[in-house]
Design a protein around this motif. Structure first.
Motif, short mmCIF file in Angstrom:
data_model
loop_
_atom_site.label_atom_id
_atom_site.label_comp_id
_atom_site.label_asym_id
_atom_site.label_seq_id
_atom_site.Cartn_x
_atom_site.Cartn_y
_atom_site.Cartn_z
N PRO A 353 -64.07 7.33 55.02
CA PRO A 353 -65.22 7.14 55.92
C PRO A 353 -66.57 7.28 55.24
O PRO A 353 -67.55 6.64 55.67
N ASP A 354 -66.67 8.09 54.18
CA ASP A 354 -67.97 8.27 53.53
C ASP A 354 -68.42 7.04 52.76
O ASP A 354 -69.56 6.97 52.30
N LEU A 355 -67.53 6.04 52.63
CA LEU A 355 -67.88 4.79 51.95
C LEU A 355 -68.33 3.71 52.94
O LEU A 355 -68.79 2.65 52.52
N ILE A 356 -68.17 3.98 54.23
CA ILE A 356 -68.45 2.99 55.27
C ILE A 356 -69.81 3.28 55.90
O ILE A 356 -70.08 4.40 56.34
N SER A 357 -70.66 2.28 55.94
CA SER A 357 -72.00 2.47 56.52
C SER A 357 -71.94 2.49 58.04
O SER A 357 -72.42 3.44 58.68
N LEU A 358 -71.36 1.45 58.64
CA LEU A 358 -71.26 1.34 60.10
C LEU A 358 -69.99 0.58 60.47
O LEU A 358 -69.51 -0.26 59.69
N VAL A 359 -69.49 0.86 61.66
CA VAL A 359 -68.38 0.10 62.23
C VAL A 359 -68.90 -0.63 63.47
O VAL A 359 -69.37 0.00 64.43
N PHE A 360 -68.85 -1.96 63.45
CA PHE A 360 -69.28 -2.77 64.58
C PHE A 360 -68.06 -3.04 65.46
O PHE A 360 -67.06 -3.60 65.00
N SER A 361 -68.15 -2.63 66.71
CA SER A 361 -67.03 -2.80 67.63
C SER A 361 -67.54 -3.24 68.99
O SER A 361 -68.74 -3.18 69.27
N ASP A 362 -66.60 -3.67 69.83
CA ASP A 362 -66.97 -4.07 71.19
C ASP A 362 -67.46 -2.88 72.01
O ASP A 362 -68.10 -3.08 73.05
N VAL A 363 -67.20 -1.66 71.55
CA VAL A 363 -67.69 -0.48 72.28
C VAL A 363 -69.01 0.02 71.71
O VAL A 363 -69.54 1.05 72.14
N GLY A 364 -69.57 -0.70 70.75
CA GLY A 364 -70.87 -0.34 70.21
C GLY A 364 -70.88 -0.31 68.69
O GLY A 364 -69.89 -0.63 68.04
N ILE A 365 -72.03 0.04 68.15
CA ILE A 365 -72.17 0.19 66.70
C ILE A 365 -71.98 1.67 66.40
O ILE A 365 -72.77 2.51 66.81
N LEU A 366 -70.91 1.98 65.70
CA LEU A 366 -70.52 3.37 65.50
C LEU A 366 -70.66 3.79 64.03
O LEU A 366 -70.41 3.00 63.12
N THR A 367 -71.01 5.04 63.85
CA THR A 367 -70.84 5.65 62.53
C THR A 367 -69.36 6.03 62.42
O THR A 367 -68.65 6.11 63.44
N PRO A 368 -68.86 6.30 61.22
CA PRO A 368 -67.48 6.78 61.12
C PRO A 368 -67.23 8.03 61.96
O PRO A 368 -66.16 8.17 62.56
N GLU A 369 -68.22 8.92 62.06
CA GLU A 369 -68.08 10.11 62.91
C GLU A 369 -67.96 9.71 64.38
O GLU A 369 -67.22 10.33 65.16
N GLY A 370 -68.69 8.67 64.76
CA GLY A 370 -68.62 8.17 66.13
C GLY A 370 -67.25 7.64 66.48
O GLY A 370 -66.78 7.77 67.62
N VAL A 371 -66.58 7.02 65.50
CA VAL A 371 -65.22 6.53 65.71
C VAL A 371 -64.30 7.70 66.02
O VAL A 371 -63.46 7.64 66.93
N SER A 372 -64.44 8.79 65.28
CA SER A 372 -63.61 9.97 65.50
C SER A 372 -63.80 10.50 66.92
O SER A 372 -62.83 10.81 67.63
N GLN A 373 -65.05 10.59 67.35
CA GLN A 373 -65.34 11.09 68.70
C GLN A 373 -64.76 10.16 69.77
O GLN A 373 -64.21 10.61 70.78
N TYR A 374 -64.88 8.86 69.53
CA TYR A 374 -64.36 7.89 70.49
C TYR A 374 -62.85 8.03 70.64
O TYR A 374 -62.33 8.03 71.76
N LEU A 375 -62.14 8.16 69.52
CA LEU A 375 -60.69 8.25 69.58
C LEU A 375 -60.24 9.54 70.27
O LEU A 375 -59.25 9.54 71.02
N VAL A 376 -60.92 10.62 70.02
CA VAL A 376 -60.59 11.87 70.69
C VAL A 376 -60.73 11.71 72.21
O VAL A 376 -59.85 12.10 72.99
N GLY A 377 -61.84 11.10 72.64
CA GLY A 377 -62.06 10.89 74.06
C GLY A 377 -61.09 9.89 74.66
O GLY A 377 -60.69 10.01 75.81
N MET A 378 -60.71 8.90 73.87
CA MET A 378 -59.87 7.81 74.36
C MET A 378 -58.49 8.31 74.77
O MET A 378 -57.90 7.86 75.77
N PHE A 379 -57.95 9.27 74.02
CA PHE A 379 -56.59 9.74 74.31
C PHE A 379 -56.58 11.12 74.98
O PHE A 379 -55.53 11.75 75.06
N ALA A 380 -57.75 11.57 75.43
CA ALA A 380 -57.82 12.89 76.05
C ALA A 380 -57.44 12.87 77.52
O ALA A 380 -57.24 13.91 78.13
N GLY A 381 -57.34 11.65 78.07
CA GLY A 381 -56.97 11.54 79.48
C GLY A 381 -58.15 11.70 80.39
O GLY A 381 -58.00 11.80 81.58
#
Length: 381
Positions: A353-381
């Motif tokens: 993740p420290d090599l990636i600047s940004l992740v462009f997704s249909d849920v927004g423009i995320l930092t790698p840390e943002g991806v982690s937060q999204y996945l935690v929320g996604m499967f938290a129910g």
């Protein structure tokens, strides 16, 4: 353009309640079995994949949706077990199941968390089928959303480096070409050689494009403005799993201080946390292993370079020149990797993740840390 965090991004259950309908061409097939006994989830998966617009995770979701349609399960426990068993069948019969696993994992999580007020379990299954089909229909629009987000980061006269072949990257580049002047370097991307497919499609669209040897990425890096790649999966660490070679491109980009952007549909977000290349599900003891009995390769086993065939007259693109040989060579043998040697190499790799600047997704423009937060929320129910 603001960068989105994981906070406030929609949950899969909300996405799966989209009002759009799946195109009839995907759903209607006269050969589809109508009995649970004869339903073959892998055959369904392969049929759906024949549509080139359908990505691997979506094909897996639709195949599991069809399984529910044919299921005779009478309880949620039985249904979830059927889904897990079918997901395992798909995984066992697929060489690289990382992207597929992201889709099956997402759909099974949705089924188990789905809020409902159905009068009967049969009605619930019917509703699950409808929601699965609606989600797939909505997911077909994700590439357009991503290309729209990425467009603001592509300036006039941008020089872009891309790797292998990605449908969402292709859509983004073609969209940018309609509004701005861009030039693209495309890596050859061995062993599958899918960079050739990208090169031909971009050239046909009128985009100035040049093929780059995988070993020449460092050479060309100073001439590019940023790197744009697709993904097999984006994992919980915020890292990227993609065609082999992506990691070394990201390392070189970091050293050259060039942005490395990944484009990924949210159905490719995968609850996986690799720490290195060797934690990937695709890694086996055979990859990059030394043969037990070293011997000189037989001329009969030599092969032409592992690059996709092409109609182009350019020898680099068409793959007509063997590795290390000139066209004027009179030797009957060709200095090329054998099929066995190619099989001992990985098809995908992991980019930290420290090599990636940004992740462009249909849920927004995320930092790698943002991806982690999204996945935690996604499967938290």
């Amino acid at each position: 353009m603001p960068v989105a965090s994981a906070v406030g991004i929609h949950h899969p259950a909300q996405t799966l309640k989209s009002s759009s309908a799946l195109p009839a061409t995907i759903l209607e097939d006269p050969s589809r079995s109508l009995s649970q006994e004869s339903f073959d989830v892998y055959a369904s998966y392969q049929r759906i994949l024949e549509n080139e617009e359908i990505a691997t995770p979506l094909a897996a979701i639709l195949a599991l949706t069809e399984l529910i349609e044919h299921s005779k399960a009478g309880t949620m426990f039985e249904l979830v077990k059927e889904l897990h068993d079918a997901a395992e069948i798909l995984k066992r019969r697929t060489t690289n199941a990382i992207s597929l696993n992201a889709g099956t994992e997402l759909f099974i999580a949705f089924v188990t968390l789905f809020p409902h007020e159905s009068d009967s379990f049969a009605d619930l299954k019917t509703e699950l089928v409808k929601q699965g089909q609606k989600y797939a229909a909505e997911a077909l629009t994700y590439r357009s959303k991503i290309s729209e987000l990425a467009l603001d980061f592509i300036k006039d006269d941008s020089v872009i480096l891309t790797h292998s072949y990605s449908r969402v990257v292709m859509q983004t580049l073609l969209r940018a070409h309609k509004q701005k002047r861009i030039s693209v370097y495309v890596t050859e991307a061995r062993p599958r050689g899918l960079g050739v497919k990208t090169y031909e499609a971009l050239t046909a669209a009128g985009i100035p494009c040049t093929m780059v040897l995988d070993s020449a990425v460092a050479y060309v890096m100073d001439m590019v403005d940023f790197i744009l790649v697709g993904s097999e999966a984006v994992v919980e660490s915020g890292g990227l799993i993609n065609a082999v070679g992506s990691n070394q491109i990201a390392i070189i980009a970091k050293a050259a201080k060039k942005p490395f952007y990944a484009l990924a549909e949210s159905y490719k977000f995968h609850r996986l946390f690799p720490l290195s290349q060797y934690d990937l599900p695709t890694h086996t003891d055979d990859i990059l292993s030394f043969p037990r009995h070293a011997q000189r390769p037989s001329p009969a086993l030599t092969a032409r370079p592992s690059v996709a065939p092409s109609t182009s007259s350019n020898p680099l693109v068409s793959g007509h020149l063997p590795i290390g040989r000139s066209k004027s060579s009179t030797s009957s043998s060709q200095l090329a990797m054998t099929p066995e040697q190619i099989l001992r190499n990985p098809k995908v790799d992991y980019t930290m993740p420290d090599l990636i600047s940004l992740v462009f997704s249909d849920v927004g423009i995320l930092t790698p840390e943002g991806v982690s937060q999204y996945l935690v929320g996604m499967f938290a129910g």
